[in-house]
Write a protein that holds these residues in place. Structure first.
Motif, PDB file in Angstrom:
ATOM      1  N   SER A  43      18.091  34.451 -29.578  1.00 32.09           N
ATOM      2  CA  SER A  43      19.008  33.481 -30.182  1.00 32.09           C
ATOM      3  C   SER A  43      19.180  33.783 -31.663  1.00 32.09           C
ATOM      4  N   GLU A  44      20.305  33.358 -32.226  1.00 34.31           N
ATOM      5  CA  GLU A  44      20.570  33.622 -33.644  1.00 34.31           C
ATOM      6  C   GLU A  44      19.552  32.921 -34.535  1.00 34.31           C
ATOM      7  N   GLU A  45      19.134  31.755 -34.141  1.00 31.40           N
ATOM      8  CA  GLU A  45      18.130  31.038 -34.935  1.00 31.40           C
ATOM      9  C   GLU A  45      16.822  31.819 -34.982  1.00 31.40           C
ATOM     10  N   SER A  46      16.457  32.407 -33.860  1.00 33.25           N
ATOM     11  CA  SER A  46      15.246  33.223 -33.820  1.00 33.25           C
ATOM     12  C   SER A  46      15.391  34.462 -34.705  1.00 33.25           C
ATOM     13  N   VAL A  48      17.271  34.677 -37.394  1.00 37.80           N
ATOM     14  CA  VAL A  48      17.186  34.216 -38.781  1.00 37.80           C
ATOM     15  C   VAL A  48      15.730  34.033 -39.187  1.00 37.80           C
ATOM     16  N   ASN A  49      14.952  33.433 -38.317  1.00 36.17           N
ATOM     17  CA  ASN A  49      13.535  33.223 -38.608  1.00 36.17           C
ATOM     18  C   ASN A  49      12.800  34.551 -38.790  1.00 36.17           C
ATOM     19  N   THR A  50      13.141  35.532 -37.963  1.00 41.27           N
ATOM     20  CA  THR A  50      12.512  36.856 -38.089  1.00 41.27           C
ATOM     21  C   THR A  50      12.892  37.517 -39.404  1.00 41.27           C
ATOM     22  N   LEU A  51      14.160  37.375 -39.813  1.00 44.29           N
ATOM     23  CA  LEU A  51      14.618  37.932 -41.083  1.00 44.29           C
ATOM     24  C   LEU A  51      13.864  37.315 -42.254  1.00 44.29           C
ATOM     25  N   ILE A  52      13.779  35.995 -42.273  1.00 45.74           N
ATOM     26  CA  ILE A  52      13.098  35.298 -43.371  1.00 45.74           C
ATOM     27  C   ILE A  52      11.626  35.685 -43.430  1.00 45.74           C
ATOM     28  N   TYR A  53      11.005  35.727 -42.263  1.00 39.97           N
ATOM     29  CA  TYR A  53       9.579  36.079 -42.208  1.00 39.97           C
ATOM     30  C   TYR A  53       9.345  37.513 -42.677  1.00 39.97           C
ATOM     31  N   SER A  54      10.223  38.433 -42.259  1.00 38.91           N
ATOM     32  CA  SER A  54      10.057  39.844 -42.614  1.00 38.91           C
ATOM     33  C   SER A  54      10.272  40.079 -44.106  1.00 38.91           C
ATOM     34  N   ALA A  71      24.781  24.125 -40.701  1.00 38.47           N
ATOM     35  CA  ALA A  71      25.179  24.830 -39.478  1.00 38.47           C
ATOM     36  C   ALA A  71      25.011  26.345 -39.618  1.00 38.47           C
ATOM     37  N   ASP A  72      25.213  26.863 -40.828  1.00 35.55           N
ATOM     38  CA  ASP A  72      25.121  28.310 -41.039  1.00 35.55           C
ATOM     39  C   ASP A  72      23.682  28.800 -41.122  1.00 35.55           C
ATOM     40  N   LEU A  73      22.744  27.891 -41.342  1.00 32.76           N
ATOM     41  CA  LEU A  73      21.339  28.287 -41.444  1.00 32.76           C
ATOM     42  C   LEU A  73      20.807  28.849 -40.126  1.00 32.76           C
ATOM     43  N   LYS A  74      21.505  28.591 -39.041  1.00 30.71           N
ATOM     44  CA  LYS A  74      21.076  29.089 -37.736  1.00 30.71           C
ATOM     45  C   LYS A  74      21.931  30.264 -37.258  1.00 30.71           C
ATOM     46  N   ARG A  75      22.777  30.776 -38.152  1.00 32.37           N
ATOM     47  CA  ARG A  75      23.637  31.909 -37.806  1.00 32.37           C
ATOM     48  C   ARG A  75      23.183  33.132 -38.607  1.00 32.37           C
ATOM     49  N   TYR A  76      22.772  34.157 -37.901  1.00 31.07           N
ATOM     50  CA  TYR A  76      22.169  35.333 -38.534  1.00 31.07           C
ATOM     51  C   TYR A  76      23.108  35.995 -39.540  1.00 31.07           C
ATOM     52  N   ASP A  77      24.353  36.276 -39.148  1.00 29.97           N
ATOM     53  CA  ASP A  77      25.289  36.963 -40.035  1.00 29.97           C
ATOM     54  C   ASP A  77      25.572  36.173 -41.312  1.00 29.97           C
ATOM     55  N   LYS A  78      25.656  34.849 -41.202  1.00 31.40           N
ATOM     56  CA  LYS A  78      25.915  34.014 -42.376  1.00 31.40           C
ATOM     57  C   LYS A  78      24.750  34.072 -43.367  1.00 31.40           C
ATOM     58  N   VAL A  79      23.535  33.980 -42.835  1.00 32.45           N
ATOM     59  CA  VAL A  79      22.346  34.029 -43.710  1.00 32.45           C
ATOM     60  C   VAL A  79      22.217  35.407 -44.348  1.00 32.45           C
ATOM     61  N   LYS A  80      22.453  36.425 -43.574  1.00 29.58           N
ATOM     62  CA  LYS A  80      22.381  37.791 -44.098  1.00 29.58           C
ATOM     63  C   LYS A  80      23.405  38.002 -45.220  1.00 29.58           C
ATOM     64  N   ASP A  81      24.625  37.510 -45.031  1.00 27.82           N
ATOM     65  CA  ASP A  81      25.664  37.658 -46.052  1.00 27.82           C
ATOM     66  C   ASP A  81      25.296  36.924 -47.339  1.00 27.82           C
ATOM     67  N   LYS A  82      24.659  35.782 -47.214  1.00 34.59           N
ATOM     68  CA  LYS A  82      24.247  35.021 -48.398  1.00 34.59           C
ATOM     69  C   LYS A  82      23.215  35.802 -49.213  1.00 34.59           C
ATOM     70  N   PHE A  83      22.282  36.415 -48.525  1.00 31.83           N
ATOM     71  CA  PHE A  83      21.295  37.250 -49.227  1.00 31.83           C
ATOM     72  C   PHE A  83      21.982  38.452 -49.861  1.00 31.83           C
TER      73      PHE A  83
END
Length: 243
Positions: A43-46, A48-54, A71-83
């Protein structure tokens, strides 16, 4: 059916937040880990959690400061783009280009290591369509082989691919020549040692088969002595002469 071999994919190292310019290379590494480990199918939420942890401890605090919609906090591409936006905007392009323009091959550095680092530095310089030309020029002026550098500069049709090929071939030839010279030197050393031994024996007057010791038989018979000549005197006369 034989069971397929399974192995654990090692996690990527934490991101070094003191070097934001390393973000592009780190996230590429993480993307490979994401696909190789099968996380991409979760899942995208999972993800995102792996990205943050890594990324490490500071990732959570930075994410909170980015004001990402819930809503975007659970979307991988959105979180990645913010970083991506966070780390890229902190990069000083003038400084990055200064590092690129002063990069030269170090004394003990291989051609491949030098070229790889030139490519890495160019990523942050925003050269756009001039990227290949700038990398080519940096290789030409930064390589430590001055003769090869001059040869490249005289080639009006020199491309990035050709410059890389010439640099690698030149290094390979020099390494091969060093091996050949080392073997030739060792062979010369052995020959000189043999010559020295032979010359030393000649100077001492050594002649095979000339020494006769009193009482020694020759062909099973006692040595013949001339009239009035004692065996001891003949033995002495047959000893090597030293001048």
């Amino acid at each position: 059916m034989a069971a397929q071999a399974s192995y654990q994919i090692p996690a990527v190292e934490n991101f070094d937040f003191s070097q934001p310019e390393r973000w592009p290379s780190w996230i590429r590494r993480f993307e490979r880990f994401r696909h190789a480990s099968g996380i991409v199918g979760q899942s995208e939420e999972s993800q995102v959690n792996t990205l943050i942890y890594s990324m490490g401890d500071k990732a959570e605090d930075i994410l909170r400061s980015l004001d990402v919609p819930e809503a975007d906090l659970k979307r991988y591409d959105k979180v990645k783009d913010k970083f991506e936006q966070y780390f890229v905007k902190r990069r000083n392009v003038v400084f990055e280009r200064a590092k690129f323009n002063t990069r030269v091959q170090k004394e003990a550095e291989s051609v491949d290591d030098f070229i790889t680092d030139v490519y890495r530095l160019a990523e942050h310089c925003e050269f756009s369509e001039l990227h290949n030309e700038m990398v080519r020029d940096r290789i030409v002026v930064g390589i430590k082989d001055s003769q090869l550098s001059e040869k490249m500069q005289l080639d009006r049709k020199l491309t990035l691919e050709k410059a890389v090929s010439m640099a690698r071939q030149s290094e390979t030839v020099k390494q091969q020549q060093a091996v050949v010279r080392e073997g030739h030197t060792a062979h010369e050393g052995d020959s000189q040692s043999v010559d020295a031994i032979q010359k030393g024996d000649h100077r001492r007057g050594w002649r095979p088969g000339r020494q006769v010791v009193a009482g020694m038989k020759v062909n099973g018979k006692p040595p013949q002595h001339g009239k009035g000549q004692s065996p001891a005197r003949e033995a002495i006369s047959d000893l090597p002469q030293v001048w």
